[in-house]
Design a protein around this motif. Structure first.
Motif, PDB file in Angstrom:
ATOM      1  N   SER A 103      -9.979   0.247  -4.044  1.00  0.00           N
ATOM      2  CA  SER A 103      -9.697   0.036  -2.664  1.00  0.00           C
ATOM      3  C   SER A 103     -10.621   0.491  -1.668  1.00  0.00           C
ATOM      4  O   SER A 103     -10.741  -0.041  -0.329  1.00  0.00           O
ATOM      5  CB  SER A 103      -8.204   0.657  -2.257  1.00  0.00           C
ATOM      6  OG  SER A 103      -8.450   2.135  -2.525  1.00  0.00           O
ATOM      7  N   ASP A 104     -11.475   1.313  -1.990  1.00  0.00           N
ATOM      8  CA  ASP A 104     -12.648   2.070  -1.051  1.00  0.00           C
ATOM      9  C   ASP A 104     -13.859   1.222  -0.967  1.00  0.00           C
ATOM     10  O   ASP A 104     -14.714   1.341  -0.005  1.00  0.00           O
ATOM     11  CB  ASP A 104     -12.967   3.427  -1.582  1.00  0.00           C
ATOM     12  CG  ASP A 104     -11.910   4.620  -1.174  1.00  0.00           C
ATOM     13  OD1 ASP A 104     -11.264   4.273  -0.559  1.00  0.00           O
ATOM     14  OD2 ASP A 104     -12.079   5.594  -2.132  1.00  0.00           O
TER      15      ASP A 104
ATOM     16  N   ARG B 203      -0.858  -0.039   3.866  1.00  0.00           N
ATOM     17  CA  ARG B 203      -2.200  -0.372   3.670  1.00  0.00           C
ATOM     18  C   ARG B 203      -2.743  -1.654   4.038  1.00  0.00           C
ATOM     19  O   ARG B 203      -3.515  -1.895   5.105  1.00  0.00           O
ATOM     20  CB  ARG B 203      -2.858  -0.203   2.515  1.00  0.00           C
ATOM     21  CG  ARG B 203      -4.414  -0.268   2.347  1.00  0.00           C
ATOM     22  CD  ARG B 203      -4.884  -0.074   0.874  1.00  0.00           C
ATOM     23  NE  ARG B 203      -4.158  -1.016  -0.009  1.00  0.00           N
ATOM     24  CZ  ARG B 203      -4.403  -1.178  -1.257  1.00  0.00           C
ATOM     25  NH1 ARG B 203      -5.001   0.119  -1.707  1.00  0.00           N
ATOM     26  NH2 ARG B 203      -3.889  -1.924  -1.918  1.00  0.00           N
ATOM     27  N   ASP B 204      -1.813  -2.679   3.695  1.00  0.00           N
ATOM     28  CA  ASP B 204      -2.064  -4.004   3.941  1.00  0.00           C
ATOM     29  C   ASP B 204      -1.751  -4.393   5.423  1.00  0.00           C
ATOM     30  O   ASP B 204      -2.649  -5.112   6.086  1.00  0.00           O
ATOM     31  CB  ASP B 204      -1.272  -5.015   2.993  1.00  0.00           C
ATOM     32  CG  ASP B 204      -1.726  -4.991   1.472  1.00  0.00           C
ATOM     33  OD1 ASP B 204      -2.900  -4.467   1.382  1.00  0.00           O
ATOM     34  OD2 ASP B 204      -0.772  -5.389   0.774  1.00  0.00           O
TER      35      ASP B 204
ATOM     36  N   SER C  36      -2.050  -2.313   7.759  1.00  0.00           N
ATOM     37  CA  SER C  36      -2.787  -1.376   8.706  1.00  0.00           C
ATOM     38  C   SER C  36      -4.222  -2.312   8.834  1.00  0.00           C
ATOM     39  O   SER C  36      -4.958  -2.320   9.800  1.00  0.00           O
ATOM     40  CB  SER C  36      -3.184  -0.202   8.017  1.00  0.00           C
ATOM     41  OG  SER C  36      -2.086   0.737   8.287  1.00  0.00           O
ATOM     42  N   GLU C  37      -4.608  -2.853   7.480  1.00  0.00           N
ATOM     43  CA  GLU C  37      -5.914  -3.478   7.494  1.00  0.00           C
ATOM     44  C   GLU C  37      -5.650  -4.986   8.349  1.00  0.00           C
ATOM     45  O   GLU C  37      -6.746  -5.208   9.172  1.00  0.00           O
ATOM     46  CB  GLU C  37      -6.208  -4.111   6.205  1.00  0.00           C
ATOM     47  CG  GLU C  37      -6.814  -2.874   5.266  1.00  0.00           C
ATOM     48  CD  GLU C  37      -7.225  -3.345   3.829  1.00  0.00           C
ATOM     49  OE1 GLU C  37      -6.782  -4.446   3.469  1.00  0.00           O
ATOM     50  OE2 GLU C  37      -7.430  -2.578   3.082  1.00  0.00           O
TER      51      GLU C  37
ATOM     52  N   ALA D 278     -11.674  -4.126   1.987  1.00  0.00           N
ATOM     53  CA  ALA D 278     -10.293  -4.320   2.155  1.00  0.00           C
ATOM     54  C   ALA D 278      -9.661  -5.516   1.564  1.00  0.00           C
ATOM     55  O   ALA D 278     -10.224  -6.665   1.046  1.00  0.00           O
ATOM     56  CB  ALA D 278     -10.557  -4.663   3.834  1.00  0.00           C
TER      57      ALA D 278
ATOM     58  N   ASN E  12       1.326   0.155  -0.591  1.00  0.00           N
ATOM     59  CA  ASN E  12       0.331  -1.099  -0.346  1.00  0.00           C
ATOM     60  C   ASN E  12       0.977  -1.889   0.780  1.00  0.00           C
ATOM     61  O   ASN E  12       0.103  -2.410   1.618  1.00  0.00           O
ATOM     62  CB  ASN E  12       0.694  -1.739  -1.847  1.00  0.00           C
ATOM     63  CG  ASN E  12      -0.089  -1.447  -3.157  1.00  0.00           C
ATOM     64  OD1 ASN E  12      -1.063  -0.648  -2.831  1.00  0.00           O
ATOM     65  ND2 ASN E  12       0.440  -1.928  -4.269  1.00  0.00           N
TER      66      ASN E  12
ATOM     67  N   ARG F 285       1.569  10.817  -1.245  1.00  0.00           N
ATOM     68  CA  ARG F 285       0.428  10.170  -1.608  1.00  0.00           C
ATOM     69  C   ARG F 285      -0.046  11.115  -2.902  1.00  0.00           C
ATOM     70  O   ARG F 285      -0.643  10.635  -3.864  1.00  0.00           O
ATOM     71  CB  ARG F 285      -0.681  10.203  -0.766  1.00  0.00           C
ATOM     72  CG  ARG F 285      -0.491   9.134   0.395  1.00  0.00           C
ATOM     73  CD  ARG F 285      -1.750   9.146   1.470  1.00  0.00           C
ATOM     74  NE  ARG F 285      -2.727   8.707   0.777  1.00  0.00           N
ATOM     75  CZ  ARG F 285      -3.859   9.377   0.728  1.00  0.00           C
ATOM     76  NH1 ARG F 285      -3.901  10.711   1.039  1.00  0.00           N
ATOM     77  NH2 ARG F 285      -5.109   9.003   0.204  1.00  0.00           N
TER      78      ARG F 285
END
Length: 284
Positions: A268-269, A84-85, A87-88, A272, A81, A15
């Motif tokens: 991104s913050d 993150r996707d 996880s969302e 979602a 990405n 990261r």
């Protein structure tokens, strides 16, 4: 027999690398991630040691990706990405508080007619903030912004609201005047859209009469046009409801297209990814 399986570096190292590559400096990456500059530098140094290669050229006041760094970066971004996707999708319910920032014109002419759909996207509290005139900056924070421009902001999410087109519009009461519409009073509006001088040059109409009314917001200029105070070069997408309701009438079949338009942008913050797709549909 020794284990020769490649060991994946720690996620916080990766990261740090992605943030530094995107921000263009260790200092900017530190500010974004909430770490110190030395912590970013240390993590990238450990990552380079683990990989056995140099990822950045360090210069006096800047950094630059090496060939190896450039080759690896798109794979890192794809992996982050994807993480993150997923996880969302599995664990994130989406934000129940969304904040939109836009000009008064966009709020009144585009957001309010779609307010119920927007509330459904937030599934909670929806805050709409008026953009201060001239405040065209677009910070990467927890605000979803609607800005006028070419769409070249560095945000994760971007969508053009519509293709900008302008044409002369007037209220029916003004059309009762005799003579060509090019002789009628004109209304001017400050801002990035093409004005009367551009229209006159493009379509060969007189540059006079000079507008006696000038506004600093499109919404105010539109109200003046609705009341019959003059001819306005109006944004056809923003004025579509006025045209359908015959509050305004198009005076020419000519259309002046403009390369810039309104864009919805967000980091991104702010929202979602799944919510972003719902927001895009609500704003269409």
């Amino acid at each position: 027999m020794p284990d020769r399986q490649f060991k994946i570096p720690p996620l916080e190292w990766i990261r740090a690398f992605e943030a530094a590559a995107r921000c263009g400096s260790f200092t900017a990456a530190a500010a974004e991630t909430g770490l110190t500059q030395s912590a970013i530098s240390q993590r990238i140094g450990q990552l380079e040691k683990r990989l056995g290669t140099t990822l950045f050229y360090r210069r006096a006041r800047s950094i630059e990706l090496t060939i190896e760094g450039e080759a690896w970066l798109p794979h890192v971004r794809t992996a982050l990405n994807s993480l993150r996707d997923s996880s969302e999708a599995l664990f994130g319910a989406g934000s129940r508080q969304l904040t939109l920032s836009a000009s008064q014109s966009i709020i009144g002419l585009w957001l309010l007619p779609r307010l119920r759909r927007l509330q459904g996207v937030a599934a909670g509290q929806l805050t709409i903030q008026s953009m201060v005139l001239g405040a065209h900056e677009a910070a990467l924070d927890d605000v979803i912004r609607i800005r006028y421009g070419a769409g070249d902001w560095p945000h994760d999410h971007k969508m053009q609201l519509f293709t900008e087109q302008v044409a002369p519009l007037a209220a029916p009461k003004l059309i009762e005047r005799r003579g060509p519409w090019t002789d009628w009073p004109r209304i001017a509006c400050s801002g990035p859209r093409p004005g009367w001088s551009t229209w006159a040059s493009r379509f060969g109409i007189p540059t006079t009469p000079v507008p006696q009314l000038r506004f600093d917001t499109f919404l105010s200029a539109l109200d003046a046009a609705r009341s019959g105070m003059g001819v306005l070069l109006g944004s056809l997408p923003l004025c579509s409801e006025d045209i359908k309701a015959r509050r305004l009438v198009r005076l020419s079949d000519d259309v002046l297209a403009h390369s810039d338009s309104y864009w919805v942008i967000a980091g991104s913050d702010a929202i979602a990814r799944a919510q972003w797709y719902e927001l895009a549909k609500a704003l269409a």
